[in-house]
Design a protein around this motif. Structure first.
Motif, PDB file in Angstrom:
ATOM      1  N   GLY A   3       6.406  15.645   3.514  1.00  0.00           N
ATOM      2  CA  GLY A   3       6.293  16.934   2.861  1.00  0.00           C
ATOM      3  C   GLY A   3       5.599  16.863   1.519  1.00  0.00           C
ATOM      4  O   GLY A   3       5.092  15.818   1.088  1.00  0.00           O
ATOM      5  N   PHE A   4       5.602  18.031   0.837  1.00  0.00           N
ATOM      6  CA  PHE A   4       4.930  18.145  -0.457  1.00  0.00           C
ATOM      7  C   PHE A   4       5.583  17.238  -1.496  1.00  0.00           C
ATOM      8  O   PHE A   4       4.892  16.625  -2.315  1.00  0.00           O
ATOM      9  CB  PHE A   4       4.960  19.604  -0.924  1.00  0.00           C
ATOM     10  N   ASP A   5       6.918  17.174  -1.492  1.00  0.00           N
ATOM     11  CA  ASP A   5       7.615  16.346  -2.479  1.00  0.00           C
ATOM     12  C   ASP A   5       7.251  14.872  -2.327  1.00  0.00           C
ATOM     13  O   ASP A   5       7.066  14.154  -3.318  1.00  0.00           O
ATOM     14  CB  ASP A   5       9.130  16.531  -2.332  1.00  0.00           C
ATOM     15  N   THR A   6       7.135  14.430  -1.080  1.00  0.00           N
ATOM     16  CA  THR A   6       6.755  13.027  -0.836  1.00  0.00           C
ATOM     17  C   THR A   6       5.318  12.771  -1.290  1.00  0.00           C
ATOM     18  O   THR A   6       5.013  11.730  -1.890  1.00  0.00           O
ATOM     19  CB  THR A   6       6.897  12.694   0.655  1.00  0.00           C
ATOM     20  N   LEU A  11       1.468  10.653  -5.410  1.00  0.00           N
ATOM     21  CA  LEU A  11       0.430  10.903  -6.410  1.00  0.00           C
ATOM     22  C   LEU A  11       0.870  10.440  -7.799  1.00  0.00           C
ATOM     23  O   LEU A  11       0.097   9.815  -8.536  1.00  0.00           O
ATOM     24  CB  LEU A  11       0.096  12.392  -6.436  1.00  0.00           C
ATOM     25  N   LEU A  12       2.113  10.740  -8.166  1.00  0.00           N
ATOM     26  CA  LEU A  12       2.612  10.316  -9.477  1.00  0.00           C
ATOM     27  C   LEU A  12       2.671   8.789  -9.572  1.00  0.00           C
ATOM     28  O   LEU A  12       2.384   8.214 -10.629  1.00  0.00           O
ATOM     29  CB  LEU A  12       3.995  10.918  -9.731  1.00  0.00           C
ATOM     30  N   GLY A  13       3.049   8.138  -8.482  1.00  0.00           N
ATOM     31  CA  GLY A  13       3.043   6.678  -8.474  1.00  0.00           C
ATOM     32  C   GLY A  13       1.648   6.115  -8.656  1.00  0.00           C
ATOM     33  O   GLY A  13       1.455   5.125  -9.379  1.00  0.00           O
ATOM     34  N   PRO A  45      14.893   8.601   0.202  1.00  0.00           N
ATOM     35  CA  PRO A  45      14.254   7.345   0.614  1.00  0.00           C
ATOM     36  C   PRO A  45      12.754   7.476   0.833  1.00  0.00           C
ATOM     37  O   PRO A  45      11.977   6.599   0.430  1.00  0.00           O
ATOM     38  CB  PRO A  45      14.989   6.995   1.911  1.00  0.00           C
ATOM     39  N   ALA A  46      12.304   8.578   1.456  1.00  0.00           N
ATOM     40  CA  ALA A  46      10.873   8.747   1.718  1.00  0.00           C
ATOM     41  C   ALA A  46      10.099   8.910   0.414  1.00  0.00           C
ATOM     42  O   ALA A  46       9.009   8.333   0.233  1.00  0.00           O
ATOM     43  CB  ALA A  46      10.635   9.950   2.621  1.00  0.00           C
ATOM     44  N   GLU A  47      10.649   9.705  -0.524  1.00  0.00           N
ATOM     45  CA  GLU A  47       9.969   9.921  -1.798  1.00  0.00           C
ATOM     46  C   GLU A  47       9.933   8.645  -2.628  1.00  0.00           C
ATOM     47  O   GLU A  47       8.903   8.316  -3.244  1.00  0.00           O
ATOM     48  CB  GLU A  47      10.679  11.031  -2.569  1.00  0.00           C
ATOM     49  N   ALA A  48      11.027   7.907  -2.656  1.00  0.00           N
ATOM     50  CA  ALA A  48      11.066   6.659  -3.406  1.00  0.00           C
ATOM     51  C   ALA A  48      10.079   5.645  -2.835  1.00  0.00           C
ATOM     52  O   ALA A  48       9.352   4.968  -3.579  1.00  0.00           O
ATOM     53  CB  ALA A  48      12.475   6.090  -3.414  1.00  0.00           C
ATOM     54  N   ALA A  49      10.033   5.544  -1.499  1.00  0.00           N
ATOM     55  CA  ALA A  49       9.108   4.601  -0.861  1.00  0.00           C
ATOM     56  C   ALA A  49       7.663   4.989  -1.151  1.00  0.00           C
ATOM     57  O   ALA A  49       6.820   4.130  -1.436  1.00  0.00           O
ATOM     58  CB  ALA A  49       9.359   4.552   0.642  1.00  0.00           C
ATOM     59  N   ALA A  50       7.347   6.294  -1.118  1.00  0.00           N
ATOM     60  CA  ALA A  50       5.982   6.744  -1.391  1.00  0.00           C
ATOM     61  C   ALA A  50       5.589   6.440  -2.828  1.00  0.00           C
ATOM     62  O   ALA A  50       4.464   5.997  -3.097  1.00  0.00           O
ATOM     63  CB  ALA A  50       5.863   8.244  -1.107  1.00  0.00           C
ATOM     64  N   ILE A 349       6.275   5.636   5.732  1.00  0.00           N
ATOM     65  CA  ILE A 349       5.789   4.497   4.942  1.00  0.00           C
ATOM     66  C   ILE A 349       4.366   4.128   5.371  1.00  0.00           C
ATOM     67  O   ILE A 349       3.488   3.882   4.531  1.00  0.00           O
ATOM     68  CB  ILE A 349       6.749   3.302   5.101  1.00  0.00           C
ATOM     69  N   TYR A 350       4.114   4.131   6.696  1.00  0.00           N
ATOM     70  CA  TYR A 350       2.765   3.860   7.188  1.00  0.00           C
ATOM     71  C   TYR A 350       1.770   4.879   6.628  1.00  0.00           C
ATOM     72  O   TYR A 350       0.671   4.518   6.168  1.00  0.00           O
ATOM     73  CB  TYR A 350       2.732   3.913   8.714  1.00  0.00           C
ATOM     74  N   LEU A 351       2.146   6.158   6.676  1.00  0.00           N
ATOM     75  CA  LEU A 351       1.250   7.216   6.223  1.00  0.00           C
ATOM     76  C   LEU A 351       1.002   7.123   4.715  1.00  0.00           C
ATOM     77  O   LEU A 351      -0.114   7.362   4.242  1.00  0.00           O
ATOM     78  CB  LEU A 351       1.841   8.580   6.580  1.00  0.00           C
TER      79      LEU A 351
END
Length: 498
Positions: A3-6, A11-13, A45-50, A349-351
Motif C-alpha cells: 500500500g501507500f504507507d509501505t 521512499l523515506l528509507g 512488518p511490511a513498512e519496517a521491511a520496506a 519484500i521482493y517488490l
C-alpha cells in the motif's frame, strides 16, 4: 498488499540512505539503521521491511559519493575500490564515476533479486554445507586475490599483515586474553574499524592533498560550472554504455556477490574486495573496470544476504543481523515457516527490493551526482576543512570515545607515509576486514577438531575449496612471472621508439 504507507516508508528509507551516503561519508550503514530502530519498531512488518530495504540498498551504493569527492569511502564496501573510483571521478568526471557505480549497482541488484525470488529456500540449502572450515578457505581466497592484486607482491603481503595486526589488537575472542594492548585500557576493545577506515583514507587524503597541492597554489582557481544537460548525458548515457561494454565482467562480479551473500557471516565488503581484486589481477586493467566490479559485487550481496536470513533465520552479515533482531521484535520469525505462514510479506519484500533497484536507485544516484557537483564547487580550502571536520565528527560518533580522536591522526599520518612510500591502502584495509574473520574461522575449526589440521581437508566441500585456493596461487604466481618477463621487453621497446 503493497500500500501507500509501505511505499512511503520505502521512499523515506531511500532518502535517508542518500543523505547518509553523500553528507556523512565514513558513517557505516549499520549505524544508520541502528539509529532509526526506535522508529521502525512502531511500524508494521511490511513498512519496517520496506524502510530497511530502502535504507540499506541506497546507503551502500551512495557510499561511493564520498570516495568520488574526497577519497573517503562511505562504507567498508566502498573502501575496496575507493582509489580507482576516485581516479575515475578525477580524470573523467564525478558524474561519470557515480553513473558507473549506479548502473553497476542497479544491474547487480537485479541479478541478486532474481536469485532471491527464484531460490530463497533452494539456494539457502547451499549455506548449510558451509562450516567454519569451508569459510576459512573462502576467506583465504579473498586474502590471496587481495595480496596479488597489489602492484607489489611484497608490499601487498606486508600491508595485509599490518592490517591483520591492527585487527587483532584487543581481547582475543576465543580465549579472552588481551593482545597488543600494552596495558592500555582503551585498546582492550580493539581498534574500531570505522575509525581506522576514516583515518587511513580521509585524514591521509587531506594530508596528501596538502602536501601535493599546497593551498596557496590553488587559491583563486576557477571552479567548474554546473551544466545539467551535460550531467544527464554523462550519467544516463556515457556511463551505462561503458557498463554495457563490460557486461561479462558485470555478470561475473554480480554472481560473486550473490555467492558471498549466501555465506553466513560474509557481507558486501567481502564481495567488493573479491570482485575488484579479481579485476586487479589482470595485467592491463582499467580503474573503470575495478570500480564497476566492486560496485556490482557489493550491491548484489544485499539481496543475497537476505536469502539465508529469510529462509534459515541465519543473518548473512551485520546488517541482516540487525534486521533479524527487528523482525523478532515485530513478532516475525524468519525461516521455512515464514514462506508457509506469511507468504504475502515475503512477496512485499521482493517488490520492495525491485522498486528500490529499478525505480529509486537511478533517481537517487542522479540526485547524488547533483549534490556532488555542487559540493565540488566549494573552494578547496573550505572543502578540505569540511572533510577533516567530518572525519573528526564521524570518528567520535562511532563510540563517543575521546580516545578515538587520538587514534585518528596517528593512523592518518601513518596512512600518508605509507602512500608516500608506494604502498596501497587496499591490502591494509583488507587485513582489517578479513584478518579477524580468518583468525576466527581457523581458531573455531581447530577447537572443534581438537587441533587436528586434517579437519581442513576431511570434508568434500572443504577439500574442493582448498584445491581452488592452491590453483589460484599457482595461477597468480605464473601471471606475476610472465608479467615480470614482459616488462623489460616493453621498456626496451619504449626506449627504442623514443
Amino acid at each position: 498488499m503493497f500500500g501507500f504507507d509501505t511505499l512511503l516508508a520505502l521512499l523515506l528509507g531511500v532518502v535517508y540512505g542518500l543523505l547518509k551516503g553523500v553528507l556523512f561519508p565514513g558513517i557505516p550503514a549499520t549505524l544508520s539503521l541502528v539509529l532509526v530502530l526506535p522508529i521502525l519498531i512502531f511500524l508494521s512488518p511490511a513498512e519496517a521491511a520496506a524502510a530497511v530495504i530502502g535504507l540499506t540498498t541506497t546507503a551502500i551504493f551512495t557510499g561511493d559519493a564520498g570516495s568520488v569527492m574526497v577519497r573517503v569511502p562511505g562504507t567498508p564496501a566502498s573502501a575496496a575500490y575507493t582509489e580507482e573510483i576516485h581516479e575515475v571521478g578525477r580524470t573523467r568526471s564525478p558524474a561519470f564515476a557515480l553513473g558507473l557505480s549506479t548502473t553497476a549497482a542497479t544491474v547487480g541488484g537485479l541479478i541478486s533479486i532474481l536469485f532471491l525470488v527464484l531460490g530463497s529456500l533452494g539456494l539457502a540449502q547451499v549455506a548449510k554445507l558451509f562450516s567454519s572450515v569451508e569459510n576459512t578457505w573462502v576467506v583465504l581466497m579473498g586474502v590471496i586475490s587481495g595480496i596479488f592484486g597489489a602492484p607489489s607482491l611484497l608490499k601487498g603481503i606486508l600491508g595485509f599483515a599490518f592490517g591483520m595486526l591492527l585487527g587483532t589488537v584487543g581481547v582475543d575472542p576465543s580465549f579472552g586474553t588481551p593482545r597488543f594492548t600494552f596495558n592500555n585500557p582503551y585498546l582492550l576493545g580493539g581498534i574500531e574499524f570505522i575509525v581506522a577506515l576514516i583515518a587511513l583514507f580521509g585524514v591521509s587524503e587531506v594530508l596528501y592533498a596538502l602536501h601535493a597541492f599546497p593551498l596557496h597554489k590553488t587559491q583563486g582557481q576557477a571552479q567548474p560550472s554546473f551544466d545539467l544537460r551535460r550531467l544527464l548525458r554523462t550519467f544516463f548515457l556515457e556511463a551505462p554504455l561503458t557498463v554495457w561494454q563490460e557486461r561479462w565482467l558485470l555478470l561475473r562480479s554480480s554472481l560473486i556477490g550473490v555467492f558471498i551473500g549466501l555465506m553466513p557471516g560474509a557481507g558486501s565488503d567481502t564481495a567488493a574486495w573479491m570482485s575488484s581484486n579479481f579485476v586487479r589481477l589482470r595485467r592491463n586493467h582499467k580503474p573503470e573496470q575495478v570500480a564497476l566490479a566492486g560496485a556490482a559485487g557489493s550491491d548484489s550481496t544485499i539481496a543475497g544476504d537476505w536469502i539465508p536470513t529469510l529462509a534459515l533465520g541465519i543473518p548473512g552479515d551485520t546488517m541482516t543481523t540487525v534486521v533479524l533482531g527487528l523482525f523478532m521484535a515485530l513478532g516475525i520469525t524468519p525461516g521455512p515457516a515464514l514462506f508457509k505462514d506469511q507468504l504475502g510479506l515475503v512477496f512485499q519484500i521482493y517488490l520492495a527490493f525491485f522498486l528500490s533497484a529499478v525505480v529509486f536507485r537511478p533517481l537517487i544516484g542522479f540526485l547524488a551526482v547533483i549534490l556532488v557537483s555542487r559540493i565540488t564547487q566549494i573552494p578547496r580550502h573550505l572543502l578540505l576543512s569540511a572533510v577533516m571536520s567530518l572525519c573528526i565528527v564521524g570518528a567520535y560518533a562511532i563510540n563517543r570515545n575521546p580516545d578515538d580522536l587520538f587514534l585518528l591522526p596517528t593512523l592518518g599520518l601513518f596512512g600518508f607515509l605509507l602512500r608516500k612510500s608506494g604502498f596501497t591502502l587496499g591490502p591494509i584495509v583488507l587485513g582489517l576486514v578479513l584478518g579477524p574473520l580468518l583468525e576466527q574461522n581457523v581458531t573455531m575449526s581447530l577447537i572443534k577438531a581438537g587441533g587436528n589440521l586434517m579437519a581442513f581437508f576431511n570434508r568434500p566441500m572443504a577439500a574442493a575449496l582448498a584445491l581452488i585456493d592452491v590453483v589460484l596461487v599457482i595461477t597468480l604466481l605464473h601471471l606475476r612471472r610472465r608479467e615480470a618477463r614482459a616488462k623489460p621487453v616493453s621498456d626496451l621497446a619504449g626506449r627504442y621508439e623514443e
